[in-house]
Design a protein around this motif. Structure first.
Motif, PDB file in Angstrom:
ATOM      1  N   ALA A 297       0.839  -1.021  -0.085  1.00 43.06           N
ATOM      2  CA  ALA A 297       0.094   0.010  -0.206  1.00 43.06           C
ATOM      3  C   ALA A 297       0.810   1.216   0.021  1.00 43.06           C
ATOM      4  O   ALA A 297       0.606   2.239  -0.572  1.00 43.06           O
ATOM      5  CB  ALA A 297      -0.790   0.088   1.132  1.00 43.06           C
ATOM      6  N   ARG A 298       2.053   1.187   0.632  1.00 41.74           N
ATOM      7  CA  ARG A 298       2.913   2.409   0.914  1.00 41.74           C
ATOM      8  C   ARG A 298       3.596   2.543  -0.558  1.00 41.74           C
ATOM      9  O   ARG A 298       3.811   3.438  -1.070  1.00 41.74           O
ATOM     10  CB  ARG A 298       3.857   2.298   1.840  1.00 41.74           C
ATOM     11  CG  ARG A 298       4.839   3.396   2.038  1.00 41.74           C
ATOM     12  CD  ARG A 298       6.095   2.976   2.937  1.00 41.74           C
ATOM     13  NE  ARG A 298       7.185   3.821   2.762  1.00 41.74           N
ATOM     14  CZ  ARG A 298       8.412   3.486   3.565  1.00 41.74           C
ATOM     15  NH1 ARG A 298       8.369   2.689   4.394  1.00 41.74           N
ATOM     16  NH2 ARG A 298       9.360   4.344   3.153  1.00 41.74           N
ATOM     17  N   LEU A 299       3.827   1.500  -1.289  1.00 39.75           N
ATOM     18  CA  LEU A 299       4.458   1.454  -2.471  1.00 39.75           C
ATOM     19  C   LEU A 299       3.701   2.131  -3.472  1.00 39.75           C
ATOM     20  O   LEU A 299       4.161   2.965  -4.324  1.00 39.75           O
ATOM     21  CB  LEU A 299       4.841   0.088  -3.155  1.00 39.75           C
ATOM     22  CG  LEU A 299       5.564  -0.026  -4.301  1.00 39.75           C
ATOM     23  CD1 LEU A 299       7.028   0.491  -4.064  1.00 39.75           C
ATOM     24  CD2 LEU A 299       5.713  -1.690  -4.804  1.00 39.75           C
ATOM     25  N   ILE A 300       2.533   1.967  -3.543  1.00 40.93           N
ATOM     26  CA  ILE A 300       1.580   2.746  -4.427  1.00 40.93           C
ATOM     27  C   ILE A 300       1.220   4.313  -4.015  1.00 40.93           C
ATOM     28  O   ILE A 300       1.364   4.944  -5.006  1.00 40.93           O
ATOM     29  CB  ILE A 300       0.009   2.079  -4.351  1.00 40.93           C
ATOM     30  CG1 ILE A 300       0.056   0.798  -4.784  1.00 40.93           C
ATOM     31  CG2 ILE A 300      -1.157   2.868  -4.881  1.00 40.93           C
ATOM     32  CD1 ILE A 300      -1.485  -0.172  -4.612  1.00 40.93           C
ATOM     33  N   SER A 301       1.561   4.481  -2.721  1.00 40.47           N
ATOM     34  CA  SER A 301       1.292   5.800  -2.499  1.00 40.47           C
ATOM     35  C   SER A 301       2.676   6.573  -2.809  1.00 40.47           C
ATOM     36  O   SER A 301       2.655   7.990  -3.181  1.00 40.47           O
ATOM     37  CB  SER A 301       1.527   6.137  -0.850  1.00 40.47           C
ATOM     38  OG  SER A 301       1.314   7.291  -0.584  1.00 40.47           O
ATOM     39  N   ALA A 362      11.879   1.449  -5.545  1.00 41.36           N
ATOM     40  CA  ALA A 362      11.065   1.928  -4.529  1.00 41.36           C
ATOM     41  C   ALA A 362      11.146   1.227  -3.418  1.00 41.36           C
ATOM     42  O   ALA A 362      10.962   1.030  -2.129  1.00 41.36           O
ATOM     43  CB  ALA A 362       9.777   2.403  -4.851  1.00 41.36           C
ATOM     44  N   ALA A 363      10.679  -0.614  -3.818  1.00 43.26           N
ATOM     45  CA  ALA A 363      10.838  -1.448  -2.785  1.00 43.26           C
ATOM     46  C   ALA A 363      11.980  -1.875  -1.906  1.00 43.26           C
ATOM     47  O   ALA A 363      12.178  -1.914  -0.823  1.00 43.26           O
ATOM     48  CB  ALA A 363      10.414  -2.806  -3.526  1.00 43.26           C
ATOM     49  N   ARG A 364      13.218  -1.601  -2.866  1.00 42.47           N
ATOM     50  CA  ARG A 364      14.481  -1.753  -2.285  1.00 42.47           C
ATOM     51  C   ARG A 364      14.677  -0.453  -1.153  1.00 42.47           C
ATOM     52  O   ARG A 364      15.310  -0.945  -0.101  1.00 42.47           O
ATOM     53  CB  ARG A 364      15.582  -1.785  -3.178  1.00 42.47           C
ATOM     54  CG  ARG A 364      15.720  -2.990  -3.797  1.00 42.47           C
ATOM     55  CD  ARG A 364      16.704  -3.210  -4.808  1.00 42.47           C
ATOM     56  NE  ARG A 364      16.593  -2.496  -5.957  1.00 42.47           N
ATOM     57  CZ  ARG A 364      17.453  -1.360  -6.509  1.00 42.47           C
ATOM     58  NH1 ARG A 364      18.057  -0.645  -5.409  1.00 42.47           N
ATOM     59  NH2 ARG A 364      17.110  -0.736  -7.480  1.00 42.47           N
ATOM     60  N   ALA A 365      14.299   0.553  -1.616  1.00 36.99           N
ATOM     61  CA  ALA A 365      14.368   1.715  -0.632  1.00 36.99           C
ATOM     62  C   ALA A 365      13.662   1.438   0.580  1.00 36.99           C
ATOM     63  O   ALA A 365      14.062   1.810   1.637  1.00 36.99           O
ATOM     64  CB  ALA A 365      13.732   3.146  -1.361  1.00 36.99           C
TER      65      ALA A 365
END
Length: 371
Positions: A297-301, A362-365
């Motif tokens: 959910a945060r990734l989408i944001s 973004a996932a790695r971050a």
């Protein structure tokens, strides 16, 4: 904006917009009116009907237009049970769309016996389980062709054959399959939707094999073959027909494009992603992935200029983990670490690779911050 949410809805094809406009602007007559304008609208609807039937490409049946595929599914299940003459058992699969599962839940409250079959970790139902659940009490079996969340392709032809052996009907939700994979022989009832194949929203259809027509769900004027009531929209029907025509004509081209995109996305992904569901028996335009520790959910944001989802658009606001992913045996945490990327006819390779690369970064971050 990079649009990667094709399972939720598809961009409307320019040809559909062009075909629809005259019927929305000037040719507004009621197609059920005996006037000349009404007869012209009715003729346009029949052309559209032929095009949808041609895209489904099965013999011995006809299409009735509905307000949505959800309506078509409700009609198929409830209308078949009404005409089943004592056969009040339904067999379905745990990963079906909410339109099937919620209709079954409603029918269960009316006294029907519902069997919800499990799936393996790859998302596929075991045919042995299907056959074991079938007997003379079963009125209808419901199975989705291409799963809307994970893209796996169920063995619909074999399921239909098993249903027929005990005298039951078979409903296939082909919403995600029409125009993408071949609809196999066997189903008696097939639900489809226009907006999943680059057509307009608010119109679907139920294909019915001759002799398998369900009892009416909506009563009134009986405009659709005496089985479904309500004034049809010429604009929506024409739009669906044009979308179906394009799907039939562009089938091979669209398929080859999807395979190219799938390979590009696989190559661009980092090593830490896992594909949910079978990698082989699936439609490759549906890329459902998970990454350990990811807050999806945060990734989408974080990536607001890329349109993708957590799963079914119908359940995205519920806050509950996907019932499909849980049926695969995933934990709630794993389900919430999953995303769905859907691409198709109008997706370019460059924008898909760009989006996947940014999603991975973004996932790695996220992981770096958590560490």
């Amino acid at each position: 904006m990079i649009y990667l949410d094709y399972q939720a809805t598809t961009p409307v094809a320019p040809e559909v917009v062009q075909a629809t406009r005259p019927w929305a602007e000037n040719h507004f007559a009621n197609p059920h009116s005996p006037s000349r304008w009404g007869r012209e609208a009715a003729a346009a609807i029949e052309v559209a009907r032929d095009r949808v039937e041609n895209a489904i490409c099965l013999p011995g049946g006809s299409v009735a237009f509905t307000g949505s595929a959800t309506e078509a599914i409700n009609w198929a299940l409830k209308g078949t049970i009404e005409r089943a003459k004592g056969r009040n058992r339904i067999v379905t699969i745990a990963t079906e769309h909410a339109a099937v599962l919620d209709s079954c839940e409603w029918l269960e409250a009316q006294g029907c016996d519902i069997i919800r079959l499990p799936v393996a970790p790859d998302g596929l139902v075991d045919l042995g389980d299907v056959k074991a659940a079938l007997d003379e009490r079963v009125g209808i079996v419901a199975a989705m062709l291409v799963n809307n969340e994970i893209g796996v392709i169920q063995p619909v032809a074999e399921i239909a054959e098993a249903a027929h052996e005990v005298g039951a009907f078979m409903l296939c939700d082909a919403v995600q399959g029409l125009g993408r994979v071949t609809i196999p022989l066997g189903p008696d009832l097939i639900a489809v939707s226009a907006h999943k194949i680059h057509g307009p929203k608010a119109i679907g259809a139920l294909w019915m094999r001759q002799g398998a027509e369900p009892a009416p769900l909506i009563h009134g004027g009986g405009q659709e073959q005496g089985l479904r009531s309500g004034t049809l929209s010429p604009a929506l029907c024409v739009g669906f027909g044009m979308a179906a025509k394009l799907a039939a004509e562009r089938g091979r081209q669209d398929h080859d494009h999807i395979e190219l995109l799938w390979q590009a996305a696989m190559a661009a992904l980092g090593p830490d992603w896992i594909v949910n569901g079978s990698s082989d028996q699936r439609y490759h335009g549906n890329f459902n992935l998970r990454r350990e520790g990811l807050d999806a959910a945060r990734l989408i944001s974080d990536l607001r200029d890329i349109a993708f989802s957590l799963g079914s658009a119908c359940a995205s606001g519920s806050g509950r983990p996907s019932h499909v992913l849980r049926a695969l045996g995933l934990s709630d945490t794993q389900a919430r670490s999953s995303i769905r990327l859907g691409f198709g006819r109008y997706t370019t390779e460059d924008e898909l690779v760009d989006a996947v690369t940014r999603i991975d970064a973004a996932a790695r971050a996220q992981q770096d911050i958590a560490a």
